[in-house]
Design a protein around this motif. Structure first.
Motif, PDB file in Angstrom:
ATOM      1  N   ALA A 183     -17.900  -2.945   0.226  1.00  0.00           N
ATOM      2  CA  ALA A 183     -18.228  -4.165   0.823  1.00  0.00           C
ATOM      3  C   ALA A 183     -17.729  -4.627   2.009  1.00  0.00           C
ATOM      4  O   ALA A 183     -18.098  -5.663   2.799  1.00  0.00           O
ATOM      5  CB  ALA A 183     -18.172  -5.330  -0.481  1.00  0.00           C
ATOM      6  N   TYR A 184     -16.516  -4.082   2.129  1.00  0.00           N
ATOM      7  CA  TYR A 184     -15.673  -4.703   3.310  1.00  0.00           C
ATOM      8  C   TYR A 184     -15.476  -3.567   4.339  1.00  0.00           C
ATOM      9  O   TYR A 184     -14.629  -3.706   5.200  1.00  0.00           O
ATOM     10  CB  TYR A 184     -14.083  -4.941   2.936  1.00  0.00           C
ATOM     11  CG  TYR A 184     -14.187  -5.794   1.767  1.00  0.00           C
ATOM     12  CD1 TYR A 184     -14.216  -7.356   2.303  1.00  0.00           C
ATOM     13  CD2 TYR A 184     -14.290  -5.647   0.233  1.00  0.00           C
ATOM     14  CE1 TYR A 184     -14.192  -8.215   0.990  1.00  0.00           C
ATOM     15  CE2 TYR A 184     -14.182  -6.605  -0.556  1.00  0.00           C
ATOM     16  CZ  TYR A 184     -14.198  -7.932  -0.353  1.00  0.00           C
ATOM     17  OH  TYR A 184     -14.297  -8.810  -1.259  1.00  0.00           O
ATOM     18  N   GLY A 185     -16.401  -2.764   4.435  1.00  0.00           N
ATOM     19  CA  GLY A 185     -16.492  -1.528   5.303  1.00  0.00           C
ATOM     20  C   GLY A 185     -15.783  -0.577   5.243  1.00  0.00           C
ATOM     21  O   GLY A 185     -15.434   0.030   6.323  1.00  0.00           O
ATOM     22  N   ILE A 186     -15.221  -0.270   4.010  1.00  0.00           N
ATOM     23  CA  ILE A 186     -13.965   0.821   3.929  1.00  0.00           C
ATOM     24  C   ILE A 186     -14.825   1.794   2.849  1.00  0.00           C
ATOM     25  O   ILE A 186     -15.313   1.684   1.984  1.00  0.00           O
ATOM     26  CB  ILE A 186     -12.629   0.285   3.203  1.00  0.00           C
ATOM     27  CG1 ILE A 186     -12.090  -0.902   3.962  1.00  0.00           C
ATOM     28  CG2 ILE A 186     -11.901   1.230   2.856  1.00  0.00           C
ATOM     29  CD1 ILE A 186     -11.050  -1.337   3.252  1.00  0.00           C
ATOM     30  N   ARG A 187     -14.723   3.030   3.562  1.00  0.00           N
ATOM     31  CA  ARG A 187     -15.382   4.248   2.841  1.00  0.00           C
ATOM     32  C   ARG A 187     -14.615   4.415   1.386  1.00  0.00           C
ATOM     33  O   ARG A 187     -13.635   4.284   1.430  1.00  0.00           O
ATOM     34  CB  ARG A 187     -15.424   5.478   3.654  1.00  0.00           C
ATOM     35  CG  ARG A 187     -15.952   5.244   5.055  1.00  0.00           C
ATOM     36  CD  ARG A 187     -16.153   6.827   5.663  1.00  0.00           C
ATOM     37  NE  ARG A 187     -16.929   6.631   7.072  1.00  0.00           N
ATOM     38  CZ  ARG A 187     -17.201   7.691   7.720  1.00  0.00           C
ATOM     39  NH1 ARG A 187     -16.555   8.897   7.233  1.00  0.00           N
ATOM     40  NH2 ARG A 187     -17.859   7.534   8.868  1.00  0.00           N
ATOM     41  N   LYS A 188     -15.656   4.856   0.437  1.00  0.00           N
ATOM     42  CA  LYS A 188     -15.280   5.041  -0.794  1.00  0.00           C
ATOM     43  C   LYS A 188     -14.582   6.630  -0.761  1.00  0.00           C
ATOM     44  O   LYS A 188     -15.282   7.547  -0.057  1.00  0.00           O
ATOM     45  CB  LYS A 188     -16.316   4.935  -1.801  1.00  0.00           C
ATOM     46  CG  LYS A 188     -15.782   4.682  -3.239  1.00  0.00           C
ATOM     47  CD  LYS A 188     -17.028   4.494  -4.218  1.00  0.00           C
ATOM     48  CE  LYS A 188     -16.748   4.253  -5.502  1.00  0.00           C
ATOM     49  NZ  LYS A 188     -15.682   5.361  -6.141  1.00  0.00           N
ATOM     50  N   ASP A 189     -13.545   6.732  -1.684  1.00  0.00           N
ATOM     51  CA  ASP A 189     -13.068   7.995  -1.842  1.00  0.00           C
ATOM     52  C   ASP A 189     -13.584   8.654  -3.081  1.00  0.00           C
ATOM     53  O   ASP A 189     -13.728   7.958  -4.287  1.00  0.00           O
ATOM     54  CB  ASP A 189     -11.578   7.996  -2.029  1.00  0.00           C
ATOM     55  CG  ASP A 189     -10.816   7.173  -0.733  1.00  0.00           C
ATOM     56  OD1 ASP A 189     -10.783   7.969   0.406  1.00  0.00           O
ATOM     57  OD2 ASP A 189     -10.493   6.172  -0.708  1.00  0.00           O
ATOM     58  N   HIS A 190     -13.845  10.121  -3.077  1.00  0.00           N
ATOM     59  CA  HIS A 190     -14.264  10.690  -4.231  1.00  0.00           C
ATOM     60  C   HIS A 190     -13.201  10.764  -5.070  1.00  0.00           C
ATOM     61  O   HIS A 190     -12.001  11.065  -4.754  1.00  0.00           O
ATOM     62  CB  HIS A 190     -14.645  12.210  -3.549  1.00  0.00           C
ATOM     63  CG  HIS A 190     -15.299  12.818  -4.768  1.00  0.00           C
ATOM     64  ND1 HIS A 190     -14.993  13.627  -5.892  1.00  0.00           N
ATOM     65  CD2 HIS A 190     -16.923  13.013  -4.626  1.00  0.00           C
ATOM     66  CE1 HIS A 190     -15.741  13.961  -6.572  1.00  0.00           C
ATOM     67  NE2 HIS A 190     -16.955  13.716  -5.961  1.00  0.00           N
ATOM     68  N   SER A 191     -13.382  10.746  -6.513  1.00  0.00           N
ATOM     69  CA  SER A 191     -12.217  10.502  -7.435  1.00  0.00           C
ATOM     70  C   SER A 191     -11.631  11.948  -7.589  1.00  0.00           C
ATOM     71  O   SER A 191     -10.464  11.848  -8.047  1.00  0.00           O
ATOM     72  CB  SER A 191     -13.042  10.258  -9.021  1.00  0.00           C
ATOM     73  OG  SER A 191     -13.815  11.241  -9.063  1.00  0.00           O
ATOM     74  N   ALA A 192     -12.187  13.038  -7.275  1.00  0.00           N
ATOM     75  CA  ALA A 192     -11.483  14.244  -7.439  1.00  0.00           C
ATOM     76  C   ALA A 192     -10.340  14.494  -6.478  1.00  0.00           C
ATOM     77  O   ALA A 192      -9.497  15.382  -6.781  1.00  0.00           O
ATOM     78  CB  ALA A 192     -12.513  15.396  -7.237  1.00  0.00           C
ATOM     79  N   VAL A 193     -10.315  13.572  -5.283  1.00  0.00           N
ATOM     80  CA  VAL A 193      -9.135  13.888  -4.400  1.00  0.00           C
ATOM     81  C   VAL A 193      -8.192  12.421  -4.258  1.00  0.00           C
ATOM     82  O   VAL A 193      -7.852  11.933  -3.294  1.00  0.00           O
ATOM     83  CB  VAL A 193      -9.648  14.273  -3.157  1.00  0.00           C
ATOM     84  CG1 VAL A 193     -10.106  15.526  -3.044  1.00  0.00           C
ATOM     85  CG2 VAL A 193     -10.705  13.282  -2.583  1.00  0.00           C
ATOM     86  N   VAL A 194      -8.187  11.735  -5.473  1.00  0.00           N
ATOM     87  CA  VAL A 194      -7.430  10.487  -5.647  1.00  0.00           C
ATOM     88  C   VAL A 194      -6.793  10.602  -6.937  1.00  0.00           C
ATOM     89  O   VAL A 194      -7.305  10.862  -7.975  1.00  0.00           O
ATOM     90  CB  VAL A 194      -8.217   9.262  -5.716  1.00  0.00           C
ATOM     91  CG1 VAL A 194      -7.328   8.046  -5.948  1.00  0.00           C
ATOM     92  CG2 VAL A 194      -9.118   9.106  -4.308  1.00  0.00           C
ATOM     93  N   LYS A 195      -5.387  10.412  -6.790  1.00  0.00           N
ATOM     94  CA  LYS A 195      -4.576  10.677  -7.978  1.00  0.00           C
ATOM     95  C   LYS A 195      -4.051   9.158  -8.515  1.00  0.00           C
ATOM     96  O   LYS A 195      -3.780   8.235  -7.857  1.00  0.00           O
ATOM     97  CB  LYS A 195      -3.025  11.161  -7.728  1.00  0.00           C
ATOM     98  CG  LYS A 195      -3.133  12.580  -7.124  1.00  0.00           C
ATOM     99  CD  LYS A 195      -1.770  13.116  -6.928  1.00  0.00           C
ATOM    100  CE  LYS A 195      -1.597  14.688  -6.721  1.00  0.00           C
ATOM    101  NZ  LYS A 195      -0.458  15.348  -6.364  1.00  0.00           N
ATOM    102  N   GLY A 196      -4.674   9.078  -9.945  1.00  0.00           N
ATOM    103  CA  GLY A 196      -4.681   7.737 -10.551  1.00  0.00           C
ATOM    104  C   GLY A 196      -5.812   6.686  -9.905  1.00  0.00           C
ATOM    105  O   GLY A 196      -6.499   7.115  -9.214  1.00  0.00           O
ATOM    106  N   LYS A 197      -5.670   5.758 -10.610  1.00  0.00           N
ATOM    107  CA  LYS A 197      -7.072   4.769 -10.390  1.00  0.00           C
ATOM    108  C   LYS A 197      -6.501   4.043  -9.029  1.00  0.00           C
ATOM    109  O   LYS A 197      -7.589   4.000  -8.092  1.00  0.00           O
ATOM    110  CB  LYS A 197      -7.266   3.758 -11.367  1.00  0.00           C
ATOM    111  CG  LYS A 197      -8.035   4.141 -12.695  1.00  0.00           C
ATOM    112  CD  LYS A 197      -9.180   4.195 -12.421  1.00  0.00           C
ATOM    113  CE  LYS A 197     -10.115   4.003 -13.757  1.00  0.00           C
ATOM    114  NZ  LYS A 197      -9.982   5.360 -14.362  1.00  0.00           N
ATOM    115  N   ALA A 198      -5.240   3.587  -8.803  1.00  0.00           N
ATOM    116  CA  ALA A 198      -4.844   2.860  -7.333  1.00  0.00           C
ATOM    117  C   ALA A 198      -4.837   4.153  -6.370  1.00  0.00           C
ATOM    118  O   ALA A 198      -5.121   3.531  -5.146  1.00  0.00           O
ATOM    119  CB  ALA A 198      -3.769   2.101  -7.842  1.00  0.00           C
TER     120      ALA A 198
END
Length: 568
Positions: free
Chosen positions: A77-92
């Motif tokens: 919503a703020y123009g920041i692309r979403k990351d795929h969960s497979a390449v993020v460690k943890g929720k944050a």
């Protein structure tokens, strides 16, 4: 009022992780998202909070995890692309999986669209509080889905012009495995489509495989500084690789925000030739800015200081590892002497610490199980030389790091991957802002001890400027001094002599310290001359003498030390 830090102060750093520092939420969910567990903000560092940090004896605040990184939180919503969960460690997400070098973490903003202005305000508030600002620079790797939406129009994005048909090219920003796709065999699938990367990029920890393992830095990709690892590690530094120029622009961008120093993550994974060039270039425009390197190979220390131009390096493999072993009863205190001996000539360039975001908490079940052994350990780390010393937020309160937050698990560390809050810091903030009953008496005493110690080492001329003399060689076989559990040394500056004795035992000890004739000659001390004696840790004053004719007797409390200043 001039809040500039005085020139003759020892550098004392307070590392803090904003995502959890000011988060006061008490109902926490394992693997919880931002809505469930909350998050700290830049605005939590109010003038009052910063004054309390300064009160500890702090000169520099290292705000860890400021730059925008990959996350599972949706900010589209703020123009920041979403990351795929497979390449993020943890929720944050990991703060070392950089997603946009020109932006700050939206989690830390009260108003996401004003996040950079809020960070700039934090820098100003920190300076107004009389402290300087250090931030991370992560040069070795970025998030797999790196994309800068905040870069200026003249800046080309990383990888934008890469020739992906080549495994290596000096002007590519990344390394590739042409014709092969990335394959991840683990991780919960939260989307209805697989993460796709073709051709596969090399993983951040130099993993040249299309299938990085769970223990690899699989959420990151390695940056290319002109070393062809595929063909024997040949160097291609002339003409200057494109990545070098891009990194210089990033450093100048942040230096322009008023940053006073960079802690450079995994600096030894980036060629020292780059640091030689880039640090010199940055200091042409910002001559007083500091560069601190995370380097773990002692054989490379002098290279990164003298060739790389770093101001300071982590002393992890030497002093940290040794003092930790002594605190845990696994090594004799006399082993500490080998640390300074191995660093002869560069001790002033080492950054000492007992906790940071990578290491386990002193009070955790994985370390000492108790915060008290940290006191003699910190006295040694802070008072041995003129070099900087650092503590990690919560260390001064005996934070145990024994929560099972989510991705991190119960590992004795405070998570950098999950949305969380830290009970000791919550209680500390509540204690001085509300009713004063949240902290235990032990926590209050521990914080007071840290404050006394850090203020002493920050300002006492004999520590800030003094010479060092180790007393262990003459006391190793002393029957009235246990070289396994006690450590002693001296410092000297002008008309002041400091005798420091620490006790790693959990019971009080009375010791007799042999003072060799050589120390009087080397430090120009008058033998048996009366001096005003001040116990810096208690403030008690008396008159005493030092002599080589008989040992100096002193009683040391359990898990503590004495810092005895003789003024002639």
């Amino acid at each position: 009022m001039n809040n500039a830090i005085r020139e003759k102060e020892k550098m004392t750093i307070y590392q803090v992780f904003p995502r959890w520092f000011g988060n006061l939420k008490t109902t926490l969910v394992k693997n919880g998202d931002k809505t469930e567990n909350g998050t700290g903000k830049f605005s939590d560092f109010t003038p009052g909070v910063l004054a309390k940090i300064k009160e500890l004896g702090i000169t520099h605040v290292w705000y860890t995890g400021v730059i925008e990184h990959a996350t599972k939180t949706d900010y589209t919503a703020y123009g920041i692309r979403k990351d795929h969960s497979a390449v993020v460690k943890g929720k944050a997400g990991s703060p070392y999986a950089i997603k946009d070098y020109y932006d700050v973490d939206p989690d830390l903003a009260d108003h996401v669209n004003e996040r950079m202005a809020e960070f700039e305000d934090l820098v100003r508030r920190t300076h107004d509080a009389g402290m300087k600002v250090i931030m991370d620079f992560v040069p070795n790797h970025v998030a797999r889905q790196y994309y800068s939406d905040a870069r200026l129009s003249y800046v080309q994005d990383l990888g934008q012009q890469d020739n992906t048909s080549k495994a290596f090219d000096p002007n590519n920003n990344f390394y590739y495995m042409p014709g092969q796709a990335l394959i991840l065999h683990f991780g919960a699938k939260e989307e209805d489509f697989e993460y796709s990367e073709f051709p596969a990029k090399v993983t951040g920890n130099n993993c040249f495989s299309t299938s990085p393992g769970k223990n690899d830095w699989y959420e990151t990709v390695k940056l290319n500084y002109g070393i062809d690892y595929m063909n024997g590690g040949s160097y291609h530094f002339d003409p200057r690789p494109d990545t070098w120029n891009k990194m210089l622009d990033i450093l100048l961008f942040w230096a322009g925000k008023g940053i006073d120093g960079f802690r450079c993550d995994m600096a030894e994974m980036v060629p020292v030739e780059f640091w030689n060039w880039v640090i010199s270039e940055v200091k042409k425009a910002h001559k007083d800015i500091l560069f601190i390197a995370e380097v773990y190979n002692p054989d490379e220390y002098r290279n990164y200081i003298y060739t790389g131009h770093f101001d300071y390096l982590y002393d992890k493999v030497g002093l940290y590892d040794t003092v930790r072993a002594v605190m845990c009863g696994q090594s004799p205190a006399s082993d500490i002497s080998y640390c300074w001996q191995s660093l002869e000539g560069i001790q002033k360039n080492m950054l000492n610490f007992l906790e940071n975001h990578d290491e386990q908490r002193i009070a955790s079940d994985f370390f000492a199980g108790d915060p008290r052994p940290g006191i003699p350990g910190m006295i040694v780390s802070a008072a041995m030389n003129t070099n900087p010393v650092m503590i990690y937020s919560g260390q001064e309160l005996g934070e145990r790091g024994m929560d099972e937050e989510g991705f991190s698990g119960r590992d004795g560390r405070t998570t950098i991957f999950d949305y969380w809050s830290v009970s000791s810091l919550r209680n500390w903030i509540n204690d001085w802002t509300f009713d004063g009953t949240k902290l235990t008496e032990d926590q209050k005493r521990l914080r007071e001890m840290y404050a006394r110690l850090l203020n002493i080492v920050r300002t006492e001329p004999v520590i800030v400027n003094g010479e060092f003399y180790d007393l262990m060689y003459v006391n190793k076989s002393n029957p009235y001094f246990n070289s396994h559990r006690q450590y002693a040394f001296m410092r000297k500056y002008e008309n002041e002599v400091l005798l420091v004795v620490v006790n790693f035992d959990k019971i009080e000890q009375t010791v007799r310290i042999e003072l060799p004739p050589e120390v009087f000659k080397a430090l120009h001390i008058r033998d048996n001359k009366a001096a005003q004696l001040t116990d810096l840790l208690t403030g008690e004053r008396s008159v005493s003498t030092l002599t080589d004719a008989f040992p100096y007797q002193v009683t040391i409390p359990a898990c503590s030390g004495r810092m005895l200043k003789f003024t002639y």
